[in-house]
Design a protein around this motif. Structure first.
Motif, PDB file in Angstrom:
ATOM      1  N   LEU A  10       0.683  -1.172   0.137  1.00  8.81           N
ATOM      2  CA  LEU A  10      -0.134   0.188   0.247  1.00  8.81           C
ATOM      3  C   LEU A  10       0.994   0.881  -0.057  1.00  8.81           C
ATOM      4  CD1 LEU A  10      -2.704   0.833   0.061  1.00  8.81           C
ATOM      5  CD2 LEU A  10      -2.528   1.039   2.732  1.00  8.81           C
ATOM      6  N   GLU A  11       1.868   1.488   0.419  1.00  9.75           N
ATOM      7  CA  GLU A  11       2.952   2.285   1.157  1.00  9.75           C
ATOM      8  C   GLU A  11       3.636   2.530  -0.410  1.00  9.75           C
ATOM      9  OE1 GLU A  11       3.090   3.356   5.121  1.00  9.75           O
ATOM     10  OE2 GLU A  11       5.202   1.655   5.051  1.00  9.75           O
ATOM     11  N   ALA A  12       3.978   1.562  -1.083  1.00 10.44           N
ATOM     12  CA  ALA A  12       4.714   1.735  -2.517  1.00 10.44           C
ATOM     13  C   ALA A  12       4.008   2.020  -3.336  1.00 10.44           C
ATOM     14  CB  ALA A  12       4.861   0.288  -2.658  1.00 10.44           C
ATOM     15  N   ARG A  13       2.850   2.322  -3.178  1.00  6.28           N
ATOM     16  CA  ARG A  13       1.512   2.384  -4.171  1.00  6.28           C
ATOM     17  C   ARG A  13       1.588   4.074  -4.205  1.00  6.28           C
ATOM     18  NH1 ARG A  13      -3.783   3.155  -3.276  1.00  6.28           N
ATOM     19  NH2 ARG A  13      -5.209   3.975  -5.237  1.00  6.28           N
ATOM     20  N   GLU A  14       1.261   4.383  -2.511  1.00  5.86           N
ATOM     21  CA  GLU A  14       1.319   5.375  -2.527  1.00  5.86           C
ATOM     22  C   GLU A  14       3.236   6.290  -2.938  1.00  5.86           C
ATOM     23  OE1 GLU A  14      -1.483   4.713   1.652  1.00  5.86           O
ATOM     24  OE2 GLU A  14       0.667   5.425   1.487  1.00  5.86           O
ATOM     25  N   MET A  15       3.719   5.638  -2.268  1.00  7.16           N
ATOM     26  CA  MET A  15       4.913   6.398  -2.841  1.00  7.16           C
ATOM     27  C   MET A  15       5.328   6.773  -4.403  1.00  7.16           C
ATOM     28  SD  MET A  15       7.793   5.468   0.222  1.00  7.16           S
ATOM     29  CE  MET A  15       7.760   3.622   0.315  1.00  7.16           C
ATOM     30  N   TYR A  16       5.388   5.886  -4.627  1.00 13.94           N
ATOM     31  CA  TYR A  16       5.367   5.214  -6.665  1.00 13.94           C
ATOM     32  C   TYR A  16       4.226   6.942  -7.083  1.00 13.94           C
ATOM     33  CZ  TYR A  16       4.889   4.418 -11.900  1.00 13.94           C
ATOM     34  OH  TYR A  16       5.501   4.880 -12.937  1.00 13.94           O
ATOM     35  N   LYS A  17       3.661   7.162  -6.447  1.00 12.16           N
ATOM     36  CA  LYS A  17       1.535   7.779  -6.888  1.00 12.16           C
ATOM     37  C   LYS A  17       2.548   9.916  -6.884  1.00 12.16           C
ATOM     38  CE  LYS A  17      -2.106   7.509  -7.163  1.00 12.16           C
ATOM     39  NZ  LYS A  17      -3.698   7.288  -6.919  1.00 12.16           N
ATOM     40  N   GLN A  18       3.369   8.974  -5.581  1.00  4.43           N
ATOM     41  CA  GLN A  18       3.737  10.933  -5.031  1.00  4.43           C
ATOM     42  C   GLN A  18       4.482  11.204  -6.138  1.00  4.43           C
ATOM     43  OE1 GLN A  18       4.780  10.699  -0.883  1.00  4.43           O
ATOM     44  NE2 GLN A  18       5.314  12.984  -1.398  1.00  4.43           N
ATOM     45  N   ASN A  19       5.474  10.297  -5.825  1.00  2.00           N
ATOM     46  CA  ASN A  19       6.870  11.054  -6.390  1.00  2.00           C
ATOM     47  C   ASN A  19       6.324  11.111  -8.673  1.00  2.00           C
ATOM     48  OD1 ASN A  19       9.174  10.743  -4.762  1.00  2.00           O
ATOM     49  ND2 ASN A  19       8.684   7.883  -4.804  1.00  2.00           N
ATOM     50  N   GLN A  21       3.742  12.089  -9.226  1.00  5.59           N
ATOM     51  CA  GLN A  21       2.908  13.601  -9.210  1.00  5.59           C
ATOM     52  C   GLN A  21       1.462  13.150 -10.058  1.00  5.59           C
ATOM     53  OE1 GLN A  21       4.849  16.660 -10.231  1.00  5.59           O
ATOM     54  NE2 GLN A  21       6.363  16.667  -8.467  1.00  5.59           N
ATOM     55  N   GLN A  22       0.950  11.885  -9.931  1.00  6.03           N
ATOM     56  CA  GLN A  22      -0.232  11.433 -10.946  1.00  6.03           C
ATOM     57  C   GLN A  22      -1.468  10.467 -10.179  1.00  6.03           C
ATOM     58  OE1 GLN A  22       1.265   8.344 -12.985  1.00  6.03           O
ATOM     59  NE2 GLN A  22       0.868   6.806 -12.397  1.00  6.03           N
ATOM     60  N   GLU A  23      -2.294  11.115 -10.276  1.00 11.16           N
ATOM     61  CA  GLU A  23      -3.371  10.143  -9.712  1.00 11.16           C
ATOM     62  C   GLU A  23      -3.843   9.556 -10.620  1.00 11.16           C
ATOM     63  OE1 GLU A  23      -5.185  12.365  -7.474  1.00 11.16           O
ATOM     64  OE2 GLU A  23      -4.120  13.674  -7.607  1.00 11.16           O
ATOM     65  N   SER A  24      -3.527   8.975 -11.778  1.00 11.71           N
ATOM     66  CA  SER A  24      -4.296   7.560 -12.288  1.00 11.71           C
ATOM     67  C   SER A  24      -3.466   6.676 -11.841  1.00 11.71           C
ATOM     68  CB  SER A  24      -3.643   7.962 -13.344  1.00 11.71           C
ATOM     69  OG  SER A  24      -2.413   7.718 -14.183  1.00 11.71           O
ATOM     70  N   GLU A  25      -3.906   5.458 -11.170  1.00  9.44           N
ATOM     71  CA  GLU A  25      -3.582   4.263 -11.106  1.00  9.44           C
ATOM     72  C   GLU A  25      -2.653   3.497 -11.278  1.00  9.44           C
ATOM     73  OE1 GLU A  25      -3.089   2.973  -8.340  1.00  9.44           O
ATOM     74  OE2 GLU A  25      -5.217   2.590  -8.139  1.00  9.44           O
ATOM     75  N   VAL A  26      -1.393   3.153 -10.693  1.00  9.78           N
ATOM     76  CA  VAL A  26       0.055   2.855 -11.119  1.00  9.78           C
ATOM     77  C   VAL A  26      -0.215   1.837 -12.308  1.00  9.78           C
ATOM     78  CG1 VAL A  26       2.378   1.016 -10.170  1.00  9.78           C
ATOM     79  CG2 VAL A  26       1.112   2.968  -8.587  1.00  9.78           C
ATOM     80  N   PRO A  27       0.491   1.639 -13.166  1.00 11.61           N
ATOM     81  CA  PRO A  27       1.132   1.240 -14.737  1.00 11.61           C
ATOM     82  C   PRO A  27       0.878  -0.936 -14.003  1.00 11.61           C
ATOM     83  CG  PRO A  27       2.236   1.936 -14.875  1.00 11.61           C
ATOM     84  CD  PRO A  27       1.102   2.203 -13.602  1.00 11.61           C
ATOM     85  N   GLY A  28      -0.377  -1.427 -14.081  1.00  5.49           N
ATOM     86  CA  GLY A  28      -0.150  -2.966 -13.836  1.00  5.49           C
ATOM     87  C   GLY A  28      -1.107  -3.776 -12.550  1.00  5.49           C
ATOM     88  N   VAL A  29      -1.148  -2.211 -11.941  1.00  7.22           N
ATOM     89  CA  VAL A  29      -1.693  -2.755 -10.731  1.00  7.22           C
ATOM     90  C   VAL A  29      -3.092  -1.902 -10.294  1.00  7.22           C
ATOM     91  CG1 VAL A  29      -1.892  -1.664  -8.103  1.00  7.22           C
ATOM     92  CG2 VAL A  29       0.366  -2.064  -9.937  1.00  7.22           C
TER      93      VAL A  29
END
Length: 326
Positions: A10-19, A21-29
């Motif tokens: 959950l935190e890995a996802r949050e950090m990826y989106k923060q870094n 700077q996107q609102e869309s979901e992480v690709p492949g997740v």
């Protein structure tokens, strides 16, 4: 990207989106969240190599149960968390009702923040021997469960993975459930979050000390990992504190000034690296845990143990557990 230590998908996802700077979901997740403010469940599914690369975690399912008040001494809440946890675990355990399960309590029982696994094992319904020697005294719906707390390399001189592989070769369980303490990147998730994953686990990963993995590839049987974050990296705490301070200063400094631009454009990679370099000579690789960790581990381990008990044994409720646990 600077490396902030976390074992939570959950935190890995949050950090990826923060870094990113996107609102869309992480690709492949794929992500689904449900529940209430007291108990929320987030299911993260990594479905492709793009997701593996972005998250830094193997393909599979990661279920995170967040309970902000889990540290509180609230028996009713703990019982409700047990039931939610048991339901999620039951849905991910895809084996026959009579199949044998080996539960592994990873960690060092002499170090309280790392004692979660052994504590859970001490409260489990261990039934394999009962079904073998006195089956007539065992309730219907109870499956064979065996358990071990193998210790750590520093205590035994043997890789934990080697011990477990030897037991698996001898006992031949249909499933291994491994419990371990994890690391989080946020203090408010310490001992208030439970993660279930069907991808296995690397013992010691929470403190940056990875050993032989416990996975279907290394053991030959499916491995479900259960973890609770009990520590956070000191450098991460310092980094977050400085970020909050910078955000506060930006609100007070005149926009467009040289100082404002310096704060706004401060490179996060350089800042985090600088913090690590400054702290390292004094505190080394310091991990931080709450002062009341003794009570926390005691309570959380019982929640997880009882959740495992009622998930693995159909027809057994919380009121029946004490007849099998000594």
């Amino acid at each position: 990207m600077y490396s902030i230590r976390t074992d939570l998908a959950l935190e890995a996802r949050e950090m990826y989106k923060q870094n990113a700077q996107q609102e869309s979901e992480v690709p492949g997740v794929e992500v689904v969240t449900e529940g209430s403010k007291d108990i929320s469940v987030t299911r993260v599914k990594i479905t492709s190599l793009d997701g593996v690369e972005a998250m830094g975690k193997p393909m599979g399912n990661y279920i995170t149960i967040e309970v902000p008040r889990l540290r509180e001494n609230d028996p009713d809440l703990h019982e409700e968390v047990c039931k939610v946890f048991a339901k999620e675990l039951f849905n991910i355990v895809k084996i026959d009702k009579k199949a044998t399960v080996l539960v592994v309590g990873l960690g060092n029982w002499n170090v309280t923040p790392d004692a979660l696994g052994p504590k859970v094992v001490s409260s489990l319904m261990v039934t394999r021997h009962l079904l073998e020697y006195i089956p007539e005294q065992v309730d219907e719906g109870v499956r064979p469960v065996c358990a071990i707390a193998p210790g750590v390399l520093g205590l035994t001189g043997i890789e934990t993975g080697e011990i477990i592989r030897g037991i698996v070769d001898r006992v031949k369980p249909d499933l291994v459930i491994a419990i371990d303490a994890l690391a989080s990147r946020r203090m408010d998730r310490i001992s208030t979050t439970i993660q279930i994953a069907d991808t296995g686990i690397n013992p010691g990963s929470g403190v940056g000390n990875k050993r032989m993995g416990l996975t279907i590839q290394t053991l030959g049987v499916p491995v479900i990992a259960i973890g609770v974050p009990t520590v956070v990296d000191a450098a991460t705490m310092a980094n977050d504190t400085i970020d909050l301070m910078i955000d506060s200063m930006l609100k007070q400094v005149e926009q467009g000034s040289a100082f404002y631009e310096m704060l706004k454009n401060m490179d996060k990679n350089e800042k985090f690296t600088l913090i690590q370099e400054i702290l390292s000579p004094y505190i080394g690789n310091l991990m931080v845990t709450p002062k009341e960790v003794d009570t926390i581990i005691e309570d959380v381990s019982k929640v997880i143990a009882n959740g495992i008990n009622i998930a693995l044994h159909e027809g057994i409720g919380l009121e029946d557990v004490n007849r099998y646990v000594h």
